[in-house]
Design an enzyme around this catalytic site. Structure first.
Site: not given
Ligand code: NAX
Length: 330
Positions: A158, A186
């Site tokens: 990410d 996440h």
């Protein structure tokens, strides 16, 4: 040559495993003078595919690859390992609710947590298999003898995604981006914190004046990048996920400069950013450079905008914890 590093990769026959194993074996991560022993941990049904991957690893003739073991149980797979990369998990099936997936995968991580008792005392556990924060929480609770700080979940992908989007918008090289913290889960509630990130010595918000883009398109692009890749490729991210896992391991192996940080999901101590204790939450962290020690960076200034987003991702992680509460040992 140094002592060998023993690395277990679960889901070794899967997509991510296929990218990850070769880079682990190549000397790139642990150094040209460190032999690597790989345990390819798979379900018995996928052991044959893992054998094929093992043959290809042999065919690379990596000077650092000392040994490959195919393991069809986590007990065999984690025996004596220094790193346990928990990648394998069950994909979401048609019509399956997120909570069913969380519960189904949870059982895998109960068993793997227990099996980690076989690992070396200094094992580092990196959970990639989704939902990775909550899977890491379950594994950590079931691995009684291993310090909770050794369990991490991966949000480096990410961070990398966010850095690239910002670099593209600002028209700079991605290497200029630093201190991009991902906060929380996440999942699509993650918080890519552009406000504390820098391009060289300038704040991102000074280099990119388009606040509407930062709060809107940038945010959602990063949060939904995984889904966009599935839509385009027909399969989930694999090489980029493996690359991010390599980045996380490298980050843990070298000392982070005092004015920098990277993103990693770790157990909250309950003393920062209103994150309840115990949740596996992505924070900005600094590695101490010994391969295992790190500190969560405290005192990062958060705007009202980021605080609200962090509250949402915290809520989601608390809900996930509630779903798996029966799998958590007290
Ligand atoms: P694949 O379906 O290609 O491979 C998964 C492999 O895991 C299969 O070979 C399967 O046999 C094995 N497996 C399942 N249960 C196992 C168990 N109990 N023990 C050992 N092996 C087991 O998935 P892949 O694309 O490699 O993705 C793996 C996981 O990574 C998924 O959960 C995926 O959602 C997750 N991801 C996490 C990311 C992150 O940033 N944290 C990003 C990429 C990816 O989406």
């Amino acid at each position: 040559m140094k002592e060998p590093v023993r690395v277990a990769v679960t889901g070794a026959a899967g997509q991510i495993g296929y990218s990850l194993l070769f880079r682990l074996a190549s000397g790139e991560v642990f150094g040209e003078d460190t032999p690597v022993e790989l345990n390819l941990v798979e379900l018995p049904a996928a052991a044959k595919v893992a054998e094929g991957t093992a043959m290809e690893l042999e065919d690379c003739a990596f000077k650092t690859l000392k040994k490959i073991n195919i393991c069809d149980t986590p007990e065999k797979g984690f025996d004596g390992v220094n790193w346990a990369l928990l990648v394998g998990s069950k994909p979401r099936g048609p019509g399956m609710e997120r909570n069913d997936l969380i519960r189904d995968n949870g059982h895998i991580f109960v068993g793997q947590g227990k099996a980690l008792v076989r690992a070396a005392s200094n094992v580092n556990v990196v959970v990639v298999g989704n939902p990775c924060n909550t899977n890491a929480l379950i594994a950590q609770h079931n691995a009684r003898d291993i310090p909770p700080t050794r369990f991490t979940a991966m949000t480096m992908l990410d961070e990398n995604r966010a850095k690239f989007q910002l670099a593209k918008k600002a028209g700079v090289d991605v290497r200029e981006l630093h201190n991009l913290a991902i906060w929380g889960n996440h999942s699509s509630t993650m918080v890519p914190d552009f406000e504390n990130a820098f391009i060289g010595s300038r704040k991102v918000t000074e280099a990119i004046k388009d606040r509407a883009w930062l709060e809107g398109e940038f945010f959602t692009t990063v949060q939904k990048r995984g889904a966009a890749i599935i839509e385009a490729r027909g399969k989930s991210s694999a090489a980029s996920a493996a690359s991010a896992c390599i980045d996380q391991i490298k980050n843990l192996l070298k000392k982070t400069p005092a004015d920098q940080w990277f993103s990693m999901a770790v157990a909250s101590d309950g003393n920062a950013y209103d994150v309840p204790p115990g949740l596996i939450f992505s924070f900005p962290v600094r590695s101490l450079g010994d391969g295992k020690g790190y500190e969560v960076v405290k005192g990062v200034q958060l705007s009202e905008f980021v605080r609200k987003k962090i509250a949402l991702t915290t809520k989601e992680l608390l809900e996930e914890r509630e779903v798996v509460k029966n799998m958590l040992m007290k």
